[in-house]
Design a protein around this motif. Structure first.
Motif, PDB file in Angstrom:
ATOM      1  N   GLY A  21     -58.518   9.548  10.313  1.00 48.65           N
ATOM      2  CA  GLY A  21     -58.338   9.731  11.747  1.00 48.65           C
ATOM      3  C   GLY A  21     -58.791   8.453  12.438  1.00 48.65           C
ATOM      4  O   GLY A  21     -59.137   7.471  11.787  1.00 48.65           O
ATOM      5  N   TYR A  22     -58.788   8.461  13.766  1.00 47.32           N
ATOM      6  CA  TYR A  22     -59.261   7.279  14.482  1.00 47.32           C
ATOM      7  C   TYR A  22     -60.214   7.686  15.601  1.00 47.32           C
ATOM      8  O   TYR A  22     -60.173   8.813  16.108  1.00 47.32           O
ATOM      9  N   SER A  23     -61.077   6.752  15.965  1.00 44.71           N
ATOM     10  CA  SER A  23     -61.943   6.871  17.139  1.00 44.71           C
ATOM     11  C   SER A  23     -61.854   5.568  17.906  1.00 44.71           C
ATOM     12  O   SER A  23     -61.765   4.493  17.297  1.00 44.71           O
ATOM     13  N   ILE A  24     -61.875   5.665  19.230  1.00 41.00           N
ATOM     14  CA  ILE A  24     -61.788   4.474  20.077  1.00 41.00           C
ATOM     15  C   ILE A  24     -63.053   4.411  20.929  1.00 41.00           C
ATOM     16  O   ILE A  24     -63.215   5.169  21.885  1.00 41.00           O
ATOM     17  N   PHE A  25     -63.960   3.519  20.549  1.00 38.74           N
ATOM     18  CA  PHE A  25     -65.239   3.405  21.239  1.00 38.74           C
ATOM     19  C   PHE A  25     -65.094   2.498  22.460  1.00 38.74           C
ATOM     20  O   PHE A  25     -64.563   1.391  22.362  1.00 38.74           O
ATOM     21  N   GLN A  26     -65.607   2.975  23.605  1.00 41.39           N
ATOM     22  CA  GLN A  26     -65.478   2.212  24.848  1.00 41.39           C
ATOM     23  C   GLN A  26     -66.582   1.186  25.039  1.00 41.39           C
ATOM     24  O   GLN A  26     -66.429   0.248  25.829  1.00 41.39           O
ATOM     25  N   MET A  27     -67.700   1.371  24.363  1.00 37.15           N
ATOM     26  CA  MET A  27     -68.868   0.530  24.619  1.00 37.15           C
ATOM     27  C   MET A  27     -69.721   0.455  23.365  1.00 37.15           C
ATOM     28  O   MET A  27     -69.662   1.338  22.502  1.00 37.15           O
ATOM     29  N   ASP A  42     -70.779  -1.896  17.400  1.00 38.07           N
ATOM     30  CA  ASP A  42     -71.037  -3.252  17.883  1.00 38.07           C
ATOM     31  C   ASP A  42     -69.817  -3.835  18.580  1.00 38.07           C
ATOM     32  O   ASP A  42     -68.690  -3.355  18.414  1.00 38.07           O
ATOM     33  N   ALA A  43     -70.044  -4.871  19.340  1.00 38.58           N
ATOM     34  CA  ALA A  43     -68.941  -5.623  19.941  1.00 38.58           C
ATOM     35  C   ALA A  43     -68.173  -6.332  18.828  1.00 38.58           C
ATOM     36  O   ALA A  43     -68.728  -6.613  17.757  1.00 38.58           O
ATOM     37  N   PRO A  44     -66.879  -6.623  19.025  1.00 36.73           N
ATOM     38  CA  PRO A  44     -66.123  -7.360  17.999  1.00 36.73           C
ATOM     39  C   PRO A  44     -66.795  -8.686  17.683  1.00 36.73           C
ATOM     40  O   PRO A  44     -67.368  -9.334  18.563  1.00 36.73           O
ATOM     41  N   THR A  45     -66.729  -9.082  16.431  1.00 39.29           N
ATOM     42  CA  THR A  45     -67.397 -10.315  16.023  1.00 39.29           C
ATOM     43  C   THR A  45     -66.824 -11.538  16.721  1.00 39.29           C
ATOM     44  O   THR A  45     -67.511 -12.538  16.908  1.00 39.29           O
ATOM     45  N   ASP A  46     -65.534 -11.466  17.116  1.00 39.89           N
ATOM     46  CA  ASP A  46     -64.937 -12.613  17.799  1.00 39.89           C
ATOM     47  C   ASP A  46     -65.099 -12.544  19.313  1.00 39.89           C
ATOM     48  O   ASP A  46     -64.688 -13.467  20.025  1.00 39.89           O
ATOM     49  N   GLY A  47     -65.683 -11.455  19.829  1.00 40.89           N
ATOM     50  CA  GLY A  47     -65.940 -11.337  21.259  1.00 40.89           C
ATOM     51  C   GLY A  47     -64.717 -11.093  22.123  1.00 40.89           C
ATOM     52  O   GLY A  47     -64.809 -11.109  23.347  1.00 40.89           O
ATOM     53  N   LYS A  48     -63.572 -10.832  21.524  1.00 43.03           N
ATOM     54  CA  LYS A  48     -62.340 -10.663  22.294  1.00 43.03           C
ATOM     55  C   LYS A  48     -62.180  -9.227  22.787  1.00 43.03           C
ATOM     56  O   LYS A  48     -62.612  -8.273  22.148  1.00 43.03           O
ATOM     57  N   LYS A  49     -61.520  -9.089  23.933  1.00 43.09           N
ATOM     58  CA  LYS A  49     -61.370  -7.801  24.606  1.00 43.09           C
ATOM     59  C   LYS A  49     -60.174  -7.042  24.032  1.00 43.09           C
ATOM     60  O   LYS A  49     -59.051  -7.522  24.094  1.00 43.09           O
ATOM     61  N   ARG A  50     -60.442  -5.854  23.490  1.00 42.26           N
ATOM     62  CA  ARG A  50     -59.388  -5.038  22.890  1.00 42.26           C
ATOM     63  C   ARG A  50     -59.310  -3.644  23.506  1.00 42.26           C
ATOM     64  O   ARG A  50     -58.434  -2.859  23.145  1.00 42.26           O
ATOM     65  N   VAL A  51     -60.221  -3.331  24.401  1.00 41.53           N
ATOM     66  CA  VAL A  51     -60.222  -2.010  25.034  1.00 41.53           C
ATOM     67  C   VAL A  51     -60.776  -2.155  26.445  1.00 41.53           C
ATOM     68  O   VAL A  51     -61.595  -3.038  26.707  1.00 41.53           O
ATOM     69  N   SER A  52     -60.285  -1.301  27.347  1.00 39.40           N
ATOM     70  CA  SER A  52     -60.761  -1.342  28.726  1.00 39.40           C
ATOM     71  C   SER A  52     -60.839   0.070  29.267  1.00 39.40           C
ATOM     72  O   SER A  52     -59.943   0.886  29.064  1.00 39.40           O
ATOM     73  N   SER A  53     -61.933   0.384  29.958  1.00 40.30           N
ATOM     74  CA  SER A  53     -62.113   1.664  30.638  1.00 40.30           C
ATOM     75  C   SER A  53     -62.169   1.382  32.136  1.00 40.30           C
ATOM     76  O   SER A  53     -62.941   0.519  32.582  1.00 40.30           O
ATOM     77  N   PHE A  54     -61.353   2.088  32.914  1.00 44.05           N
ATOM     78  CA  PHE A  54     -61.238   1.754  34.336  1.00 44.05           C
ATOM     79  C   PHE A  54     -60.791   2.960  35.157  1.00 44.05           C
ATOM     80  O   PHE A  54     -60.250   3.932  34.621  1.00 44.05           O
TER      81      PHE A  54
END
Length: 284
Positions: free
Chosen positions: A116-122, A152-164
């Motif tokens: 399955g999948y989980s999408i963590f916002q923070m 953890d945050a992605p190791t490359d620091g790039k933005k892949r998810v946004s909550s708004f």
């Protein structure tokens, strides 16, 4: 996803060879782990079971995480193939708790492996953390198990998810699906969810995601032959095409459009406005 079928084809051939060369007719136990090429992120010892959580990644990270599960019966030392598994990730914050977008957990080609999948916002931190809460049923008996996990945050620091908050006063979460970018027109996809309450994040259907990829370090130029993302009911994803004309850092500017073609979040890129407030990032 690495194919589980291939691993079991190899195991089957090994079993056949052994059977043909050994006069002993006792049953042969295949001990190969179909997830041996994945990373074991969590192991929970509870209820005389061991719940294992695997990923292609080496950590739980902000954004989309495809996860694989196995349950080992410690009494028989075998893996369970008839379980029903539910997972509720919960973020314990200082003043509240909330979950995240997630899928049902289903069987794979291997009966002992579920996914399955989980999408963590923070991410978590010293004072706030994610916890996995499992409810699983085996042979009519229901069990529960919980474990704190590090996100953890992605190791490359790039933005892949946004909550708004959208223009319709609904909270949304938009997540980029995994991609291995190349200098070409790439298949590109994302998922969109809305926040029904602190624990429920249903999938959003039939919206549109407009994309405008730019290279801020190269005069903010764009690229040709992009295709906006439209909803695919078969996968639950928004799919389109992303044109990348060179390697480097790309900002994928986004606009989320409702089914009524109303802008819910994001802005056009113009000479006066170099980027949208809603975006993903890539660098390769």
């Amino acid at each position: 996803m690495k194919t589980i079928k291939l691993l079991f084809a190899i195991a089957f051939l090994a079993m056949v060879f052994t059977s043909c060369t050994d006069e002993n007719d006792d049953p042969i136990t295949i001990t190969e782990n179909p997830l041996e090429e994945f990373n074991l992120l969590t192991s929970i010892d509870a209820n005389n079971h061991i719940i294992e959580v695997y990923s292609e990644q080496n950590q739980y990270t902000i954004g989309y995480n495809e996860l694989f599960y196995r349950i080992k019966d410690q009494g028989t030392a075998s893996y369970v193939s008839n379980a029903e598994i539910k997972l509720t990730p919960v973020m314990h914050m200082v003043s509240m708790m909330h979950s995240c977008p997630k899928s049902a957990i289903v069987k794979t080609e291997d009966a002992s492996v579920y996914k399955g999948y989980s999408i963590f916002q923070m991410p978590g931190n010293a004072d706030e953390y994610w916890e996995f809460n499992f409810e699983y049923t085996i042979n009519g008996q229901t069990y529960e198990a919980s474990e704190r996990v590090a996100v953890d945050a992605p190791t490359d620091g790039k933005k892949r998810v946004s909550s708004f908050m959208g223009a319709d006063d609904k909270r949304y979460i938009i997540a980029m699906m995994p991609i291995e970018p190349e200098v070409k027109v790439n298949d590109f996809s994302a998922m969109v969810f809305t926040m029904k309450n602190m624990m429920q994040f249903p999938l959003v259907e039939n919206y549109t995601i407009l994309i405008d990829p730019r290279m801020p370090g190269m005069g903010n130029h764009s690229s040709p032959n992009n295709e906006h993302l439209n909803f695919d009911a078969a996968t639950g994803m928004y799919t389109g095409k992303l044109s990348l004309t060179m390697t480097g850092y790309w900002k994928i500017n986004l606009k989320l459009m409702s089914a009524a073609d109303e802008v819910l979040k994001g802005e056009d890129v113009t000479d006066e406005n170099e980027g949208s407030s809603l975006y993903f990032e890539l660098e390769f």
